[in-house]
Design a protein around this motif. Structure first.
Motif, PDB file in Angstrom:
ATOM      1  N   VAL A   1       5.800   2.351   9.826  1.00 13.88           N
ATOM      2  CA  VAL A   1       6.480   1.057   9.723  1.00 13.88           C
ATOM      3  C   VAL A   1       7.962   1.222   9.414  1.00 13.88           C
ATOM      4  N   CYS A   2       8.348   2.390   8.863  1.00 14.75           N
ATOM      5  CA  CYS A   2       9.718   2.576   8.366  1.00 14.75           C
ATOM      6  C   CYS A   2      10.065   4.061   8.382  1.00 14.75           C
ATOM      7  N   PRO A   3      11.338   4.413   8.124  1.00 15.91           N
ATOM      8  CA  PRO A   3      11.693   5.828   8.000  1.00 15.91           C
ATOM      9  C   PRO A   3      10.934   6.496   6.856  1.00 15.91           C
ATOM     10  N   VAL A   4      10.726   7.796   6.967  1.00 17.27           N
ATOM     11  CA  VAL A   4      10.016   8.550   5.929  1.00 17.27           C
ATOM     12  C   VAL A   4      10.740   8.405   4.592  1.00 17.27           C
TER      13      VAL A   4
ATOM     14  N   VAL B   1       0.842  -1.197   0.000  1.00 15.24           N
ATOM     15  CA  VAL B   1       0.000   0.000   0.000  1.00 15.24           C
ATOM     16  C   VAL B   1       0.879   1.249   0.000  1.00 15.24           C
ATOM     17  N   VAL B   2       0.339   2.332  -0.555  1.00 13.69           N
ATOM     18  CA  VAL B   2       1.031   3.623  -0.546  1.00 13.69           C
ATOM     19  C   VAL B   2       0.663   4.358   0.731  1.00 13.69           C
ATOM     20  N   SER B   3       1.689   4.712   1.516  1.00 19.30           N
ATOM     21  CA  SER B   3       1.464   5.427   2.779  1.00 19.30           C
ATOM     22  C   SER B   3       2.669   6.317   3.079  1.00 19.30           C
TER      23      SER B   3
ATOM     24  N   ALA C   1       2.523 -10.894   4.617  1.00 21.52           N
ATOM     25  CA  ALA C   1       3.268  -9.666   4.902  1.00 21.52           C
ATOM     26  C   ALA C   1       2.507  -8.457   4.396  1.00 21.52           C
ATOM     27  N   ILE C   2       2.810  -7.305   4.991  1.00 20.80           N
ATOM     28  CA  ILE C   2       2.355  -6.027   4.457  1.00 20.80           C
ATOM     29  C   ILE C   2       3.583  -5.178   4.156  1.00 20.80           C
ATOM     30  N   VAL C   3       3.443  -4.316   3.150  1.00 22.98           N
ATOM     31  CA  VAL C   3       4.534  -3.410   2.758  1.00 22.98           C
ATOM     32  C   VAL C   3       3.938  -2.024   2.564  1.00 22.98           C
ATOM     33  N   THR C   4       4.532  -1.024   3.185  1.00 23.21           N
ATOM     34  CA  THR C   4       4.135   0.359   2.923  1.00 23.21           C
ATOM     35  C   THR C   4       5.219   1.036   2.107  1.00 23.21           C
ATOM     36  N   VAL C   5       4.800   1.858   1.142  1.00 27.58           N
ATOM     37  CA  VAL C   5       5.732   2.588   0.280  1.00 27.58           C
ATOM     38  C   VAL C   5       5.287   4.047   0.202  1.00 27.58           C
ATOM     39  N   PRO C   6       6.220   4.967  -0.124  1.00 23.88           N
ATOM     40  CA  PRO C   6       5.883   6.394  -0.086  1.00 23.88           C
ATOM     41  C   PRO C   6       5.153   6.926  -1.317  1.00 23.88           C
ATOM     42  N   SER C   7       5.148   6.183  -2.434  1.00 23.07           N
ATOM     43  CA  SER C   7       4.558   6.710  -3.668  1.00 23.07           C
ATOM     44  C   SER C   7       4.076   5.572  -4.554  1.00 23.07           C
TER      45      SER C   7
ATOM     46  N   SER D   1      13.347  -2.394   6.508  1.00 23.10           N
ATOM     47  CA  SER D   1      13.058  -1.169   5.787  1.00 23.10           C
ATOM     48  C   SER D   1      14.012  -1.060   4.616  1.00 23.10           C
ATOM     49  N   ILE D   2      13.485  -0.556   3.486  1.00 22.07           N
ATOM     50  CA  ILE D   2      14.249  -0.475   2.246  1.00 22.07           C
ATOM     51  C   ILE D   2      14.213   0.956   1.734  1.00 22.07           C
ATOM     52  N   GLU D   3      15.370   1.541   1.512  1.00 22.96           N
ATOM     53  CA  GLU D   3      15.403   2.890   0.968  1.00 22.96           C
ATOM     54  C   GLU D   3      15.008   2.853  -0.512  1.00 22.96           C
ATOM     55  N   ILE D   4      14.065   3.685  -0.859  1.00 26.72           N
ATOM     56  CA  ILE D   4      13.564   3.722  -2.249  1.00 26.72           C
ATOM     57  C   ILE D   4      14.301   4.780  -3.049  1.00 26.72           C
TER      58      ILE D   4
END
Length: 234
Positions: A40-43, A33-35, A55-61, A231-234
Motif C-alpha cells: 500500500v505504501c513505501p517500505v 494492521v502491522v504489515s 479506511a484501512i491503514v498498514t504500518v511497519p511495526s 502514505s506517511i513516513e513513520i
C-alpha cells in the motif's frame, strides 16, 4: 443493503495489497494492521486507503501502530490534517482513487490519431524528458505492462497512456502529456484508447491522481471517485 460492486472490487484490491488479513469496516471507521511488506505504501511507511466510508491503514511495526491509531482513527484521509497531528512526518498524497465499470465508460471520438507502441519504445523516454522528472515519475510510463497508446505531432510523441496489471485483474493507469500541448484533450484521447483495451481484457480500470487536471480527465472518461490514498513516513 448490498455494497456497490465497483466499491467492493476496489476494496478487495487494496485488502490484498495490504499483505496481511484486513478488511474495510462495513459501518465506517479505520482498521490499522502491522504489515512490514505492505504493498500500500513505501517500505517503512504507513499506508492509508479510504474507500467509501471506511479506511484501512498498514504500518511497519507495533510501535508505529500505536502512534497511527491514536492519530488517524479520528481523522479523514487528508494530508493537511495528518501533518497537524504528525508534524515531523513526510506525506505522499493524498491521491484520489477512481474506478470504472464498463457501463460507465465514455469513450472519446476525437480528431487525434492514436497509435500503439511497446512500453520500451525510445519515443516514450523523449516524452518523459519533455514532461520533466516530477511529472514523469508520477506517470511511471516505464511500469506499463500493456501496449502504450500515443499521439504524435511533427514525428514526436506528445501524449501517452497505458496501464500496469495489478492484482485482482486491475488495470492501474498511467497518462502523460507534454507541457506544450496540454489542455487540448490528448490525455483523454490516449486514455480512452487504453481504457478500451483494459475493458476488452476484462480488467477493472483504476485511476490514481493527485492533480486536479488528471482527476478531470478521469471523470470525463467515466471514472467514479471512490476514495483516496496517502502514505506517511513513520
Amino acid at each position: 443493503m448490498s455494497m456497490d460492486p465497483l466499491l467492493a472490487k476496489a476494496r478487495g484490491l487494496w485488502e490484498d495489497l495490504a499483505g496481511v488479513p484486513v478488511s474495510f469496516a462495513p459501518t465506517g471507521g479505520v482498521n490499522v494492521v502491522v504489515s512490514p511488506e505492505s504493498g500500500v505504501c513505501p517500505v517503512g511507511w504507513a499506508g492509508v486507503v479510504a474507500l467509501g466510508e471506511s479506511a484501512i491503514v498498514t504500518v511497519p511495526s507495533e510501535s508505529a501502530a500505536v502512534i497511527v491509531r491514536d492519530a488517524l482513527t479520528r481523522l479523514p484521509v487528508d494530508a493537511a490534517a495528518v501533518r497537524e497531528v504528525l508534524p515531523l512526518a513526510r506525506v505522499l498524497g493524498p491521491a484520489v482513487l477512481s474506478y470504472m465499470s464498463p457501463e460507465g465508460f465514455r469513450p472519446v471520438a476525437g480528431s487525434s490519431t492514436v497509435e500503439q507502441l511497446s512500453g520500451h519504445h525510445p519515443a516514450l523516454r523523449s516524452l518523459e524528458t519533455a514532461a520533466g522528472p516530477e511529472d514523469a515519475a508520477e506517470a511511471a510510463l516505464d511500469e506499463i505492462t500493456s501496449p502504450v497508446f500515443v499521439v504524435r505531432e511533427h514525428g514526436k510523441v506528445v501524449a501517452a497512456a497505458g496501464y500496469q496489471t495489478w492484482p485482482r485483474r486491475t488495470a492501474h493507469f498511467s497518462v502523460l502529456t507534454a507541457p506544450a500541448v496540454r489542455g487540448r484533450g490528448l490525455a483523454r484521447a490516449t486514455g480512452s484508447a487504453a481504457v478500451t483495451h483494459a475493458l476488452a481484457a476484462g480488467l477493472l480500470p483504476q485511476w490514481r491522481a493527485r492533480l486536479r487536471a488528471s482527476q478531470r480527465v478521469a471523470a470525463a472518461l467515466g471514472f467514479e471517485e471512490l476514495g483516496a490514498q496517502l502514505s506517511i513516513e513513520i
